[in-house]
Design a protein around this motif. Structure first.
Motif, short mmCIF file in Angstrom:
data_model
loop_
_atom_site.label_atom_id
_atom_site.label_comp_id
_atom_site.label_asym_id
_atom_site.label_seq_id
_atom_site.Cartn_x
_atom_site.Cartn_y
_atom_site.Cartn_z
N PRO A 74 0.82 -1.21 0.00
CA PRO A 74 0.00 0.00 0.00
C PRO A 74 0.86 1.26 0.00
O PRO A 74 1.89 1.32 0.69
N VAL A 75 0.42 2.25 -0.78
CA VAL A 75 1.14 3.52 -0.89
C VAL A 75 0.18 4.67 -0.64
O VAL A 75 -0.88 4.76 -1.29
N GLY A 90 -1.17 9.66 -9.58
CA GLY A 90 -0.82 8.71 -8.53
C GLY A 90 -1.87 7.63 -8.36
O GLY A 90 -1.56 6.44 -8.26
N LEU A 91 -3.14 8.02 -8.34
CA LEU A 91 -4.22 7.06 -8.18
C LEU A 91 -4.28 6.11 -9.38
O LEU A 91 -4.53 4.91 -9.23
N ASP A 97 -4.26 5.88 -1.53
CA ASP A 97 -4.92 7.08 -1.00
C ASP A 97 -3.94 8.23 -1.11
O ASP A 97 -2.78 8.05 -1.49
N TYR A 98 -4.41 9.43 -0.80
CA TYR A 98 -3.53 10.59 -0.80
C TYR A 98 -3.95 11.54 0.32
O TYR A 98 -5.09 11.53 0.78
N ARG A 111 -5.48 7.78 8.26
CA ARG A 111 -5.50 7.26 6.89
C ARG A 111 -4.69 5.97 6.78
O ARG A 111 -5.08 5.03 6.09
N ILE A 112 -3.55 5.94 7.45
CA ILE A 112 -2.70 4.75 7.42
C ILE A 112 -3.45 3.55 8.00
O ILE A 112 -3.44 2.45 7.44
N ARG A 113 -4.10 3.75 9.15
CA ARG A 113 -4.85 2.66 9.77
C ARG A 113 -5.96 2.16 8.85
O ARG A 113 -6.21 0.96 8.75
N ALA A 114 -6.64 3.08 8.19
CA ALA A 114 -7.73 2.70 7.29
C ALA A 114 -7.20 1.85 6.14
O ALA A 114 -7.81 0.84 5.76
#
Length: 228
Positions: A74-75, A90-91, A97-98, A111-114
């Protein structure tokens, strides 16, 4: 143990984010070199990459392109505010995500946890997504707050500010530290945004039994959330 790799040439920002994420229970590594990031992406020990778009030598779009040739890790992209072209690119290349810069460390952690939940990757054993102090409970990943067993309605900015104070409940936090931890950038001269939002949070929390606010101001120094 969830390992997060930060790829960004802004060392001040990566130090701030790295320290915050470490406190949140993540294992954090940082690099300012996109080529190193590509090599790290080939390692199965990396659970998520936070990648800045604007970097010298090899920009984030090129780094992401090379990462996707070798890995599905994941990025999460860091993009300039309002830069739709890079965001879309990017997407399209497979970013998960961004987040627009400047961003608050709290929002980035959420956001990272999601992303980790969606991807089926795990966080560090024993890490908790809950902050409790007295009758206040915060759930950072959901950006939800409870006060005296009832939901506390907060704006995004108010939540970020209250989260910073709750993590240091009973301690004085300077306005400069609040700005860095809540907004991801230093406090500028004559910026009264923190004071205005703190005033709103005080009204929502109400007064203590002694009539004083739950959030105390120390003139010229900062704010302190009193413990229950």
């Amino acid at each position: 143990m969830a390992k997060v790799l930060l790829i960004d040439d802004d060392t001040e920002l990566t130090n701030l984010l790295g320290e915050y994420l470490s406190e949140e229970g993540f294992v954090v590594e940082t690099t300012a070199d996109g080529r190193v990031g590509v090599a790290e992406a080939m390692s199965s020990s990396t659970d998520l990459i936070v990648l800045d778009i604007m970097m010298p030598r090899m920009n984030g779009i090129e780094v992401l392109r090379k990462i996707r040739q070798v890995s599905e890790v994941p990025v999460l992209m860091l993009t300039a505010r309002g830069d739709d072209i890079d965001r879309i690119a990017g997407l399209n290349l497979g970013a998960d995500d961004y987040v627009s810069k400047p961003c608050s460390p709290g929002e980035l952690a959420a956001r990272i946890r999601a992303i980790l939940r969606r991807s089926g990757r795990t966080e560090r054993d024993g890490a908790t997504d809950e902050i409790r102090t007295g009758e206040l409970v915060l759930y950072p990943s959901k950006r939800r707050a409870e006060w005296r067993a009832a939901q506390l309605e907060l704006t995004g900015t108010e939540f970020s500010l209250l989260e910073v104070l709750a993590r240091s409940a009973g301690q004085l936090v300077s306005k400069q530290d609040i700005s860095l931890r809540a907004f991801g950038k230093p406090l500028t001269a004559f910026d009264r945004r923190i004071d205005v939002h703190i005033s709103s949070i005080r009204q929502k929390l109400g007064a203590r039994p002694d009539g004083q606010p739950w959030i105390q101001a120390v003139r010229g120094r900062g704010y302190q959330l009193l413990e229950g």
